[in-house]
Enzyme design. Sequence first.
Site, short mmCIF file in Angstrom:
data_model
loop_
_atom_site.label_atom_id
_atom_site.label_comp_id
_atom_site.label_asym_id
_atom_site.label_seq_id
_atom_site.Cartn_x
_atom_site.Cartn_y
_atom_site.Cartn_z
N ASN A 196 0.84 -1.20 0.00
CA ASN A 196 0.00 0.00 0.00
C ASN A 196 0.88 1.25 0.00
O ASN A 196 2.04 1.22 -0.35
CB ASN A 196 -0.99 -0.02 1.16
CG ASN A 196 -2.36 0.56 0.77
OD1 ASN A 196 -2.44 1.65 0.21
ND2 ASN A 196 -3.41 -0.17 1.07
N ARG A 197 0.32 2.38 0.43
CA ARG A 197 0.97 3.68 0.23
C ARG A 197 1.60 4.20 1.53
O ARG A 197 1.02 4.07 2.60
CB ARG A 197 -0.06 4.69 -0.27
CG ARG A 197 -0.64 4.32 -1.64
CD ARG A 197 -1.93 5.07 -1.95
NE ARG A 197 -2.47 4.68 -3.24
CZ ARG A 197 -3.32 3.66 -3.43
NH1 ARG A 197 -3.70 2.92 -2.40
NH2 ARG A 197 -3.77 3.39 -4.63
N GLU A 202 -6.44 -8.04 0.18
CA GLU A 202 -5.03 -8.00 0.55
C GLU A 202 -4.86 -7.86 2.06
O GLU A 202 -4.95 -6.74 2.59
CB GLU A 202 -4.34 -6.83 -0.15
CG GLU A 202 -4.58 -6.76 -1.64
CD GLU A 202 -4.26 -5.38 -2.19
OE1 GLU A 202 -3.15 -4.86 -1.90
OE2 GLU A 202 -5.12 -4.80 -2.89
N GLN A 213 -7.13 -4.89 2.58
CA GLN A 213 -7.43 -3.91 1.54
C GLN A 213 -8.33 -4.57 0.51
O GLN A 213 -7.99 -5.62 -0.05
CB GLN A 213 -6.15 -3.41 0.87
CG GLN A 213 -6.37 -2.31 -0.16
CD GLN A 213 -6.38 -0.91 0.45
OE1 GLN A 213 -6.15 -0.75 1.65
NE2 GLN A 213 -6.64 0.09 -0.37
N HIS A 264 -1.08 -10.12 -3.52
CA HIS A 264 -1.96 -9.28 -4.33
C HIS A 264 -2.72 -10.13 -5.36
O HIS A 264 -2.79 -9.79 -6.55
CB HIS A 264 -1.15 -8.19 -5.03
CG HIS A 264 -1.92 -6.95 -5.33
ND1 HIS A 264 -2.90 -6.91 -6.29
CD2 HIS A 264 -1.85 -5.71 -4.80
CE1 HIS A 264 -3.40 -5.69 -6.36
NE2 HIS A 264 -2.78 -4.94 -5.45
N ILE A 265 -3.32 -11.21 -4.89
CA ILE A 265 -4.15 -12.04 -5.76
C ILE A 265 -5.43 -11.30 -6.12
O ILE A 265 -6.08 -10.70 -5.26
CB ILE A 265 -4.49 -13.37 -5.07
CG1 ILE A 265 -3.25 -14.26 -4.94
CG2 ILE A 265 -5.57 -14.13 -5.83
CD1 ILE A 265 -3.49 -15.51 -4.13
N TYR A 266 -5.82 -11.39 -7.41
CA TYR A 266 -7.14 -10.95 -7.85
C TYR A 266 -8.01 -12.19 -8.03
O TYR A 266 -7.66 -13.10 -8.78
CB TYR A 266 -7.06 -10.24 -9.20
CG TYR A 266 -6.40 -8.89 -9.20
CD1 TYR A 266 -7.12 -7.73 -8.96
CD2 TYR A 266 -5.04 -8.77 -9.48
CE1 TYR A 266 -6.51 -6.48 -8.99
CE2 TYR A 266 -4.42 -7.54 -9.52
CZ TYR A 266 -5.17 -6.39 -9.27
OH TYR A 266 -4.56 -5.17 -9.32
N HIS A 306 3.40 0.03 -2.62
CA HIS A 306 3.74 -1.39 -2.76
C HIS A 306 5.25 -1.63 -2.83
O HIS A 306 5.73 -2.46 -3.60
CB HIS A 306 3.06 -1.98 -3.98
CG HIS A 306 1.58 -2.20 -3.82
ND1 HIS A 306 0.98 -2.33 -2.59
CD2 HIS A 306 0.58 -2.32 -4.75
CE1 HIS A 306 -0.32 -2.51 -2.76
NE2 HIS A 306 -0.59 -2.51 -4.04
N ASP A 312 -11.20 0.81 -3.05
CA ASP A 312 -9.76 0.67 -2.83
C ASP A 312 -9.48 1.15 -1.41
O ASP A 312 -8.86 2.18 -1.20
CB ASP A 312 -8.97 1.47 -3.86
CG ASP A 312 -7.48 1.15 -3.83
OD1 ASP A 312 -7.09 0.23 -3.09
OD2 ASP A 312 -6.71 1.83 -4.54
#
Length: 343
Positions: A80-81, A309, A281, A176-178, A106, A246
């Site tokens: 993340n940020r 996430e 997330q 970070h799986i979609y 990330h 998000d």
Amino acid sequence: MATSFRHFGNLPDGSPVTAFTIGDADGIHVTLLELGAAVQSLWVPADGGSTNVVLGHSDAEGYVRYADDYMGVVVGRYANRIANATFTLDGQTHTLGVNNGSACHHGGPEGFSHRVWSVTRSSSHSITFELTSPHLDQGFPGEMTVLATYTVEGAVVVLEMEATADRATVFGPTSHIYWNLAGEGSGGVDDHRLTVAAGQFLPVDDDGIPDGALRSVADTPLDFRHPVRLGNVMRADHAQLHNGVDHSLHVTGHGLRHAATLTDPVSGRSVEVHSDLPAVQVYTSNFFDGRTVGTSGTRYRQGDGVALEPQFHPDTPNRPELGDPVLRAGAVRKHRIEWRFQG
């Protein structure tokens, strides 16, 4: 099945990338990459065969060209940020790589997800990837050694992440799986139902940076305490929602616990996400625009997958009230994520 491996392609410098498959041929099996320690595909039994339920690229070139999609990769050092790409630890300010507005996102422009990891152990149902990140890699202090171990245990896939460092630093990784439980390439996840064990979320500004303290999910579209149709949330009229979801939600409890459940009502498949990290997330692939081609040859578009996430909240290195991602010299830090499948 024995661990199988195959050549997956080459990086621009000619370096080869290998893909490994672990698990049960007639049950759950996972294909993993040295590049980014990524989950490239994850197959679950379906109607006498199997269905891939995660998004991915079909070759190494895709992971390089579209690296900022973070398709199935291990993200680090810090997911993340981090606001203004800086944080202060023990009185010293560290300046990080900038790759998302003014933020470090990330792990920076060349974070863990961009690296080729080494395989140190493997068996038919488990594989361990290792990466050494040097001192001041992307601006982060300390030389860090990271292990990412995937294991298939029946209907459960486990990811254990472990790190040590030679000086104080931060360690806040994630996977970070979609997900698309209807099957990769089947279209949007609008009809998927999502539950998250979270009574609070972290509001953010237009750049995804935390904007204030944790806030109750009550009376917001981000209330996932009971199953919610994702399409309804992605298109809700709310100040926090612009292109979709998000957001970081604060998972109730501590230690390894249930964080989220995603269900596809058509196929009947569901995956429970369990984690020992403080947050999850939820990201509804808001910026997929058809440029990325998936493993089935389908072009991914907005909402074709959802990332869940487990992680520390964004900007926690600057917001200690949100958690403690600090890894001290000589200590060992471990985090565990489990994906438990039904249907």
